[in-house]
Enzyme design. Structure first.
Site, PDB file in Angstrom:
ATOM      1  N   TRP A 198      -3.597  -7.159   2.675  1.00 17.28           N
ATOM      2  CA  TRP A 198      -2.952  -6.358   3.706  1.00 17.28           C
ATOM      3  C   TRP A 198      -2.647  -7.199   4.946  1.00 17.28           C
ATOM      4  CZ3 TRP A 198      -3.678  -4.735   8.722  1.00 17.28           C
ATOM      5  CH2 TRP A 198      -2.969  -3.595   9.123  1.00 17.28           C
ATOM      6  N   ARG A 242       0.122   8.042  13.981  1.00 22.32           N
ATOM      7  CA  ARG A 242       1.018   7.324  13.056  1.00 22.32           C
ATOM      8  C   ARG A 242       1.486   8.174  11.878  1.00 22.32           C
ATOM      9  NH1 ARG A 242      -4.107   5.421  12.483  1.00 22.32           N
ATOM     10  NH2 ARG A 242      -5.098   5.412  10.419  1.00 22.32           N
ATOM     11  N   SER A 259       3.451   3.170   8.149  1.00 25.54           N
ATOM     12  CA  SER A 259       4.072   4.158   7.266  1.00 25.54           C
ATOM     13  C   SER A 259       4.978   5.164   7.976  1.00 25.54           C
ATOM     14  CB  SER A 259       2.983   4.912   6.509  1.00 25.54           C
ATOM     15  OG  SER A 259       2.437   4.037   5.564  1.00 25.54           O
ATOM     16  N   ASN A 293       0.845  -1.184   0.000  1.00 23.68           N
ATOM     17  CA  ASN A 293       0.000   0.000   0.000  1.00 23.68           C
ATOM     18  C   ASN A 293       0.879   1.232   0.000  1.00 23.68           C
ATOM     19  OD1 ASN A 293      -0.302  -1.429   2.776  1.00 23.68           O
ATOM     20  ND2 ASN A 293      -0.891   0.603   3.376  1.00 23.68           N
ATOM     21  N   ASP A 294       0.943   2.004   1.063  1.00 27.00           N
ATOM     22  CA  ASP A 294       1.573   3.331   0.987  1.00 27.00           C
ATOM     23  C   ASP A 294       3.037   3.321   0.526  1.00 27.00           C
ATOM     24  OD1 ASP A 294      -0.712   3.466   2.482  1.00 27.00           O
ATOM     25  OD2 ASP A 294       0.228   4.333   4.250  1.00 27.00           O
TER      26      ASP A 294
HETATM   27  C1  FRU Z   1      -2.640   4.551   5.021  1.00 19.27           C
HETATM   28  C2  FRU Z   1      -2.352   3.697   6.230  1.00 19.27           C
HETATM   29  C3  FRU Z   1      -1.435   4.418   7.188  1.00 19.27           C
HETATM   30  C4  FRU Z   1      -0.766   3.299   7.901  1.00 19.27           C
HETATM   31  C5  FRU Z   1      -0.613   2.270   6.823  1.00 19.27           C
HETATM   32  C6  FRU Z   1      -0.699   0.864   7.285  1.00 19.27           C
HETATM   33  O1  FRU Z   1      -2.995   3.799   3.917  1.00 19.27           O
HETATM   34  O2  FRU Z   1      -3.545   3.328   6.874  1.00 19.27           O
HETATM   35  O3  FRU Z   1      -2.088   5.330   8.028  1.00 19.27           O
HETATM   36  O4  FRU Z   1       0.463   3.664   8.447  1.00 19.27           O
HETATM   37  O5  FRU Z   1      -1.632   2.526   5.892  1.00 19.27           O
HETATM   38  O6  FRU Z   1      -0.436  -0.027   6.270  1.00 19.27           O
END
Ligand code: FRU
Length: 713
Positions: free
Chosen positions: A299, A402, A332, A274-275
């Site tokens: 995920w 976070r 992240s 993801n990120d």
């Molecule tokens: C954004 C998020 C962040 C987190 C990460 C976890 O997509 O929810 O806030 O750190 O993904 O994978």
């Protein structure tokens, strides 16, 4: 058939990372096309379901003993037709470096880090590939090349990975993590990460071994046992018989060339992302860390995956950078170069690259009961990352706080961190050394959350006139000023993207001043990638600029110029009228495009371009750009608009009016339809100018002799 009698091999582990090898070897070899993925995809669907029972039996605290005997034991056994052979994990055997290098030269760089070489002194014979999952298995035929005197060849999917975790590293916490996760049925291990119990993996290893070593006879046997699976093994067998060049070619054309694999957007080799995280330019490389599930297609198990590039277009995925620990899984965050060695992590020879991330406590059995905190890890070579032993550097404040984004504030020689707190609240912090942080103040961002970014930008290119930009996860931003202590927003929230798939944005840190660009990448959240070994992708890196418009400051975004490195055939048109029934673009093929056009509506109500069947439509009446069901308001100064469209296999990025309006969207066009078509409502709008580049794949470019390819090192 080669005979292998109860041989005992010892396993050595070679860290291949960093070996500087050449891969000119793969040039040529186009004729033979092999499609392993086809069969893998089909198989994934009807492989067994997860079974707690099986998983427990086969995942005991000691190495898996397969097939004949399922009780735990110190040895691991594989049958090759009527012969069994045994691998015993004993100790490390060193191999001559040159010998290893020689063998590895035959392996595409993308796969190298996955190798484990198995040998018994002089009798090197079995290549044992631990840490393999499905996609890597496409490379299996190459592993054969590695060990010329192979008596047998075995691939073990993630069962091997588990085996490795248990025995060689033998870290009790790792073993426990796996055990607990398996016991709770939280882990599904498979070729593609989902839905397959360990027993299937054992079978995989068995069948591979049969095919590669035993050949046609066993294949016949296999056909009766499992007709569907035998298709895959047939292919493998076919490849294993072909020339080394052809085998290599089969690997690189198959992998990163799957039907829905973006060709110039980053995706991990396998599994979930993801990120984008830790975007930083360090020692001549752009780093792209990414939220990654190393063991699954969905995920989970958040880890920082890692890829590097010299040009933001051709990426090489390297070893994962930061693994979960008892403080939590790795959410992240960002990365900076500590030029002044404020952290003390640097050495006389190398600046420290420092990653600042969220340890997501409570997201793994190991971190049960712990909160989300902010931690750091550093590297002095851009590859190996060491966690700070006094983590966390910022304790829990509230909720799921976070996603720390850190920047250097030069006027006061200090670090500033933007952090998401909770709800629609972020906060800024300061630090002198990255290790202790003091809160400055909260930042309210109505309706937004997660993944902040905070940076200065020149207005209209004027470095003496700077504005500060605060972005939320979806890229929406506030523009204001910052005096080192307080950020004062001077705008409302401004929309950054009108497409459906732009999220978790981040910009690059430490881009050299001589370059000075502000470059943003987003996760294209929510895309669909049917039957692919990976899941999710990044947006194409874009250069941002703050420009002044009558309504105020706006950020414009356009693809980075490095896209030129994959430009193929160029088509240009000037002063052409778009007439119904006539398709100017009928001769354009290829399916990957960078399209740039300037159009004069000349009284037409509607004008558009169909990209592989999906329309991007401009309505002069509504002053609206529409793409994949989403609308974006747009001005047509004197009836003129500009459009730039990047089209990849799974996505479309539309930049209108020089990047003032952007729509970033995932799409699954019909793989058969690679064409383009201009259309209008009959009033013949005029294409003032149009330049269209067919694009080359960034993944297989080495075979086309272009510099800086992803598969070159
Ligand atoms: C954004 C998020 C962040 C987190 C990460 C976890 O997509 O929810 O806030 O750190 O993904 O994978």
């Amino acid at each position: 058939m080669r005979r292998v009698k109860q041989r005992v091999y010892t396993i050595i582990f070679w860290s291949i990372l960093g070996l500087n090898l050449k891969t000119g070897l793969f040039a040529g070899a186009e004729e033979e096309k092999v499609t392993l993925t086809r069969h893998f995809a089909a198989l994934g669907k009807d492989f067994g379901t997860k079974s707690k029972e099986k998983a427990k039996i086969l995942s005991g605290p000691t190495p898996v003993l397969m097939l004949n005997d399922k009780s735990p034991g110190r040895a691991w056994q594989v049958s090759l037709g009527d012969v069994t052979f045994k691998v015993t994990i004993q100790d490390k055997v060193e191999m001559r470096a040159e010998e290893v290098l020689e063998r590895l030269e035959k392996v595409p760089p993308a796969y190298r880090h996955m190798f484990r070489i198995v040998s018994e002194g002089e009798k090197a014979g079995v290549a044992f590939c631990a840490d393999l999952s499905g996609a890597a298995a496409h490379g299996s035929q190459d592993y054969l090349n590695m060990v010329p005197n192979a008596n047998a060849f075995v691939i073990v999917h993630e069962a091997g990975h588990i085996l490795e975790q248990r025995t060689t590293s033998s870290k009790p916490e790792t073993l426990n993590k796996w055990k607990e996760a398996i016991a709770k049925d939280k882990i599904s291990v498979s070729a593609y990460g989902d839905g397959v119990a360990h027993e299937d993996l054992a079978e995989f290893a068995y069948i591979y071994a049969m095919c590669l070593d035993a050949g046609e006879t066993q294949l016949g046997e296999l056909k009766t046992l499992s007709p569907q699976r035998s298709l895959l093994w047939e292919d493998i067998l076919q490849i294993s018989k072909s020339s080394p060049a052809k085998r290599a070619d089969a690997v690189t054309t198959e992998f990163y060339n799957e039907t829905y694999r973006p060709q110039f957007h980053f995706t991990p080799k396998i599994n979930w992302t993801n990120d984008p995280n830790g975007l930083v330019y360090y020692s001549g490389e752009y780093h792209l860390f990414f939220q990654h599930n190393p063991t699954g297609i969905n995920w989970g198990n958040m880890t920082w995956g890692h890829a590097v590039s010299k040009d933001l277009v051709h990426w090489t995925q390297v070893d994962n950078a930061i693994d979960p620990d008892k403080l939590g899984t790795i959410f992240s965050g960002s990365a900076v170069v500590d030029w002044e060695n404020t952290s003390g992590f640097g050495t006389a020879d190398a600046k420290a690259l420092v990653c600042i991330y969220t340890a997501a406590g409570g997201q793994s059995p190991e971190s049960t009961g712990r909160p989300f905190t902010q931690c750091i890890a550093y590297s002095t070579d851009g590859r190996k990352f060491i966690k700070y032993d006094k983590n966390p550097v910022l304790g829990h404040i509230v909720g799921g706080n976070r996603d720390p984004k850190v920047i250097w504030y030069a006027p006061e020689k200090k670090w500033i961190m933007a952090l998401f707190l909770d709800g629609d609240t972020y906060a800024l912090f300061e630090s002198k050394d990255l290790k202790s942080w003091t809160k400055l103040h909260d930042v309210k961002f109505p309706g937004h959350g997660e993944c902040p970014d905070f940076f200065p930008m020149p207005v209209d290119g004027n470095k003496k006139n700077q504005k500060w930009v605060f972005t939320a996860a979806n890229g929406d931003y506030l523009i204001g000023s910052f005096d080192g202590k307080t950020f004062n927003p001077e705008s409302d929230v401004i929309r950054a993207d009108y497409g459906a798939n732009y999220y978790a944005v981040q910009t690059y840190s430490d881009v050299p001043a001589s370059d000075g660009r502000r470059i943003q990448i987003a996760w294209m959240n929510g895309g669909k990638y049917p039957d692919m070994p990976f899941n999710q992708q990044m947006s194409f890196p874009c250069e941002m600029s703050v420009r002044t418009f009558p309504e105020g400051f706006r950020i414009c975004r356009l693809p980075v110029r490095e896209i030129e490195s994959i430009y193929g055939k160029k088509h240009t048109w000037k002063d052409k009228t778009v007439k119904p029934g006539e398709n100017l673009l009928k001769d354009v093929t290829g399916g990957l495009y960078d399209i740039q056009l300037q159009v004069d509506l000349a009284g037409a109500k509607e004008f558009g371009i169909k990209c592989r069947g999906e329309a991007v439509t401009y309505s002069a009446e509504k002053r609206m750009l529409t793409c994949l069901g989403k609308d974006a308001p747009i001005d047509a100064a004197n009836g003129r608009i500009t459009l730039r469209i990047l089209l990849d296999r799974t996505c479309m990025e539309v930049f209108a009016n020089d990047g003032k309006v952007v729509m970033t969207s995932c799409v699954l066009p019909n793989p058969e339809n690679a064409g383009l078509e201009l259309f209008s409502d009959g009033d013949s709008p005029k294409i003032l100018s149009m330049t269209l580049y067919e694009l080359k794949s960034a993944w297989v470019q080495s075979r086309e002799d272009s510099p800086g390819s992803s598969v070159k090192e």
